[in-house]
Enzyme design. Structure first.
Site, short mmCIF file in Angstrom:
data_model
loop_
_atom_site.label_atom_id
_atom_site.label_comp_id
_atom_site.label_asym_id
_atom_site.label_seq_id
_atom_site.Cartn_x
_atom_site.Cartn_y
_atom_site.Cartn_z
N ASP A 31 0.83 -1.20 0.00
CA ASP A 31 0.00 0.00 0.00
C ASP A 31 0.86 1.25 0.00
O ASP A 31 0.57 2.23 -0.68
CB ASP A 31 -0.91 0.04 1.23
CG ASP A 31 -2.01 -1.01 1.13
OD1 ASP A 31 -2.05 -1.73 0.10
OD2 ASP A 31 -2.82 -1.11 2.07
N GLU A 111 -23.35 -18.83 -12.13
CA GLU A 111 -22.77 -17.69 -11.43
C GLU A 111 -23.64 -17.38 -10.21
O GLU A 111 -24.83 -17.60 -10.24
CB GLU A 111 -22.77 -16.46 -12.36
CG GLU A 111 -22.04 -16.72 -13.66
CD GLU A 111 -22.28 -15.63 -14.71
OE1 GLU A 111 -22.96 -14.63 -14.39
OE2 GLU A 111 -21.80 -15.81 -15.83
N LYS A 113 -25.97 -15.20 -8.06
CA LYS A 113 -26.82 -14.06 -8.41
C LYS A 113 -26.63 -13.00 -7.34
O LYS A 113 -27.12 -13.10 -6.23
CB LYS A 113 -28.29 -14.44 -8.51
CG LYS A 113 -29.13 -13.25 -8.96
CD LYS A 113 -30.48 -13.67 -9.48
CE LYS A 113 -31.20 -12.53 -10.17
NZ LYS A 113 -31.50 -11.39 -9.33
N ASP A 115 -26.94 -9.59 -5.34
CA ASP A 115 -28.07 -8.73 -5.08
C ASP A 115 -27.59 -7.29 -5.06
O ASP A 115 -27.27 -6.73 -4.02
CB ASP A 115 -28.72 -9.11 -3.75
CG ASP A 115 -30.15 -8.64 -3.70
OD1 ASP A 115 -30.65 -8.17 -4.73
OD2 ASP A 115 -30.76 -8.74 -2.62
N TYR A 222 -20.34 -9.63 -15.81
CA TYR A 222 -20.84 -10.95 -16.22
C TYR A 222 -21.35 -11.06 -17.65
O TYR A 222 -21.64 -12.15 -18.10
CB TYR A 222 -21.90 -11.45 -15.25
CG TYR A 222 -22.98 -10.44 -14.86
CD1 TYR A 222 -23.82 -9.90 -15.81
CD2 TYR A 222 -23.13 -10.05 -13.54
CE1 TYR A 222 -24.81 -8.99 -15.46
CE2 TYR A 222 -24.12 -9.14 -13.16
CZ TYR A 222 -24.95 -8.61 -14.14
OH TYR A 222 -25.91 -7.72 -13.78
N LYS A 308 -33.47 -19.13 -7.82
CA LYS A 308 -33.43 -18.44 -6.53
C LYS A 308 -33.24 -19.41 -5.36
O LYS A 308 -33.66 -20.56 -5.43
CB LYS A 308 -34.74 -17.67 -6.32
CG LYS A 308 -34.95 -16.54 -7.30
CD LYS A 308 -34.04 -15.38 -6.93
CE LYS A 308 -34.41 -14.11 -7.65
NZ LYS A 308 -35.39 -13.28 -7.03
N CYS A 403 -60.30 -2.79 25.56
CA CYS A 403 -59.47 -2.14 24.54
C CYS A 403 -58.25 -1.50 25.20
O CYS A 403 -58.39 -0.74 26.15
CB CYS A 403 -60.29 -1.07 23.82
SG CYS A 403 -59.29 -0.03 22.74
N CYS A 406 -58.77 2.56 24.82
CA CYS A 406 -59.81 3.36 25.47
C CYS A 406 -60.43 2.64 26.67
O CYS A 406 -61.24 3.22 27.39
CB CYS A 406 -60.90 3.74 24.48
SG CYS A 406 -61.94 2.36 24.00
N CYS A 421 -62.73 -3.59 19.43
CA CYS A 421 -63.11 -2.63 20.45
C CYS A 421 -64.53 -2.17 20.12
O CYS A 421 -64.85 -1.89 18.98
CB CYS A 421 -62.14 -1.45 20.41
SG CYS A 421 -62.75 0.03 21.22
N CYS A 426 -63.64 5.35 20.12
CA CYS A 426 -62.31 5.00 20.64
C CYS A 426 -61.25 5.83 19.89
O CYS A 426 -61.25 5.89 18.67
CB CYS A 426 -62.04 3.52 20.40
SG CYS A 426 -60.33 3.03 20.66
#
Ligand code: IVH
Length: 661
Positions: A31, A111, A113, A115, A222, A308, A403, A406, A421, A426
């Site tokens: 580097d 290959e 796939k 994302d 690709y 998939k 509820c 309320c 309810c 409410c």
């Protein structure tokens, strides 16, 4: 040595070093050495600006931010792949290939796939001149300056083909870089990204290349654009690599379908160890000549398929279960989860739907559970890991008897799954009704979000939607977090919402079981709100798409004195629903049932739907023999397949645009 010679030498050295580092994964320079040469070149170019070339390694982040991206018409369409969701789907694909090619031997290339985001790069005489996103496959966006900041994209190819050369690949972010980037954003108080794909897309579509340069984007190549000057795909991949274009080391040439299946299994197993996200594999026919003969259907080649991986499941912990109350008073139990990354997004909540569902799964606070997310489906808890419960057990979750908002008693009809309810006023129901009323497909009042609705209701300013129109400027300003500017915007939005369509208005009323499609049918049949209020039960039940049960609901709602008052008050406030334009009696869509699938680039789903309905068509969700045609956008999946099986007419986005003309 003269400066020009030295500059050229440095450029070559730096280019080679990058190539060895990024493409061959076999660095020869440290580097520090790289930096030293880089700085020397920079200095030379500064002292002698005439020596500067656009493809110099120092020129990656040169450009200033732009206003917007220019559009690029692709010279060669960018196709997308059909999906195989199962091993049977793969069989079908393979059978079709063999059927079309006779008994010819077929070799396959497989290959991962990735994302990420598809891009296409144009080189002229080996020099990188333009890069574009896929867009709708025909027209994309010019992201040249942003792509230049990606160090593994060579600005100059080695052993380049003469003339123009177009190459395609996927831009993505490694999982580890994604996590690190989010950590940094979190520290800086910036919003984090939900998944690597989104952050890669965000980075690439940055108007300021300096920001893109800070994002750790990667790329694998690709395919190529033009009819390939290669005999096989495998040869193409080797050549790309020689030119300095990174190809995925996982790619493999396979001699048989058995080998393809085996490779799929191996990649599936390896999936989590790969440094990047993959959602499956791509299976491609190797021979370019066979590819030409197989051709494409609409925008998907017959020579490749995306096989998939199954939906992902992840384990996490239920930290809490709370019960939310919706606009119809329905009580919905929701699990709060320890956030977990599954199937491409971070999930922190999952609905448990209703009491029965909750019982069936027996989810308890503190439980470890499996969460599953398939594609873009809502995440769901598959099962509790009962083995992980402590020996003393945990108390089961009980639905509240009152509820939670309320305190009114709750009620469940014997033949219904929902607990509700019983208090029509409410606050939670009211908030839900306001939100529905203001929704995008209803009155479309922008700026009236959940928080604001809650404050309105808590402040006692609003009891029915009609009250929204009489809240004064001062009252709006008195609400927490409402500044002058947002109040003015909101008042403008409220004013604008008064001019609306009968269809939106009908939908906004929030009649149970009345979705947008039914609202449209009612609006078309009756033409005015008065005619709807005057309609008999028979009239209503006779409307297309309205059966006896829904008809009964609508009729009861419209006859209810309180609802009639509420409607009257809305009209008195100045809300003026316009009758629906009569549907076209002729034209490509008149009386037709259309299914939309895949992604369209020029229209949102809502827009496409509106265009079809304006022309007298109907948009359905599933493909059947009754479907007249399917509009298939990019990445269309099972619906497109179903249409092909049933022989239903399929049009792509361009075909659709033509029909709209
Ligand atoms: S080939 C017609 N290879 O998947 C073939 N695509 O729906 C063009 N993708 O838009 C694509 N990894 O963004 C190909 N190894 C790969 C891929 C790949 C990911 C994406 C690409 C494309 C989409 C296809």
């Amino acid at each position: 040595m003269d400066h020009a010679r030295r500059a050229e030498e440095l450029r070559t050295q730096l280019r080679e070093a990058s190539h060895r580092y990024y493409v061959l994964d076999a660095p020869t320079l440290s580097d520090a050495e790289y930096d030293r040469l880089f700085r020397e070149l920079e200095q030379l170019e500064k002292d002698h600006p005439d020596l500067l070339t656009p493809d110099s390694p120092t020129q990656r982040v040169g450009a200033a931010p732009s206003e917007k991206f220019a559009r690029v018409t692709h010279r060669h369409q960018m196709m997308s792949l059909a999906n195989a969701m199962s091993s049977e789907d793969l069989d079908e694909f393979v059978e079709r290939v063999h059927r079309l090619l006779g008994d010819e031997k077929v070799r396959w290339v497989m290959e991962p796939k990735l994302d990420g985001l598809a891009v296409t790069l144009t080189y002229e005489e080996g020099r990188f001149v333009q890069g574009a996103t896929r867009g709708d496959g025909l027209v994309g966006e010019d992201v040249t300056q942003n792509l230049k900041t990606i160090k593994m994209i060579p600005l100059q190819l080695s052993h380049a083909p003469a003339g123009r050369f177009e190459v395609r690949g996927e831009v993505f972010i490694n999982k580890r870089d994604f996590v690190r980037m989010n950590e940094e954003r979190e520290k800086a108080g910036e919003p984090t990204f939900v998944n690597p794909r989104n952050s890669a897309a965000g980075a690439l579509r940055q108007l300021d290349p300096r920001i893109t340069a800070q994002r750790p984007l990667s790329i694998y190549f690709y395919e190529v654009g033009e009819a390939a000057p290669f005999a096989t795909h495998w040869e193409k991949l080797q050549k790309l690599k020689n030119y300095g274009l990174r190809t995925n080391p996982e790619n493999e040439l396979l001699e048989s379908v058995e080998a393809v299946r085996d490779k799929y299994r191996r990649l599936l197993e390896k999936r989590h160890d790969l440094p990047y996200e993959i959602d499956g594999t791509v299976v491609k026919v190797d021979s370019e000549d066979q590819r030409r003969r197989l051709g494409a259907v609409s925008r998907t080649p017959r020579w490749a398929i995306a096989w998939k991986f199954p939906a992902e499941e992840e384990a996490t912990t239920v930290e809490n279960i709370f019960v939310s109350v919706g606009r119809t008073g329905a009580l919905t139990p929701v699990a709060e989860l320890k956030p977990v990354y599954v199937g491409g997004v971070t999930v922190g909540r999952a609905t448990l739907h209703n009491e029965d569902e909750l019982r069936r799964k027996d989810v308890r606070v503190g439980d470890r559970v499996f969460l599953r997310r398939a594609g873009d489906v809502i995440p769901e808890i598959v099962r509790v890991i009962v083995e992980d419960r402590p020996p003393e057990g945990r108390p089961p979750f009980e639905m509240p008897k009152t509820c939670p908002v309320c305190g009114a008693p709750v009620h469940r009809e014997p033949d219904e799954a929902v607990t509700r309810c019983t208090n029509l006023s409410c606050p939670a129901q009211l908030v839900g009704r306001l939100r529905h009323f203001a929704g995008r497909l209803a009155m479309d009042i922008t700026g009236l979000g959940e928080e604001t609705c809650i404050r309105l209701v808590q402040g006692g300013l609003v009891k029915t939607p009609a009250d929204l129109y009489s809240v004064t400027r001062e009252q709006w300003l008195s609400l927490e977090r409402m500044g002058e500017k947002s109040v003015d915007n909101l008042l403008a939005a409220l004013h604008a919402s008064k001019k609306t369509s009968l269809r939106r208005f009908t939908y906004a009323l929030g009649i149970r079981m009345v979705g947008e499609a039914t609202a449209l049918a009612l609006a078309r049949r009756f033409g005015s709100i008065q005619a709807m209020l005057d309609a008999t039960l028979d009239d209503i039940q006779a409307v297309r798409d309205v059966g006896p049960i829904v008809g009964e609901q609508i009729f009861t709602f419209l006859q209810n004195p309180e609802n009639r008052t509420a409607i009257g008050r809305l009209l008195a406030a100045g809300v003026a629903p316009e009758p629906e334009a009569a549907p076209a009696a002729a034209g490509a869509f008149a009386g037709k049932t259309v299914v939309l699938t895949g992604t369209l680039s020029r229209y949102t789903r809502d827009q496409a739907k509106a265009e079809i309905e304006r022309r007298g068509g109907r948009v359905a969700g599933t493909v059947s023999r009754k479907t007249d045609f399917v509009v298939a956008g990019g990445d269309a999946g099972t619906k497109l397949k179903k249409a092909q099986e049933l022989g239903v007419r399929v049009v792509d986005e361009n075909g659709f645009a033509d029909l709209l003309k």
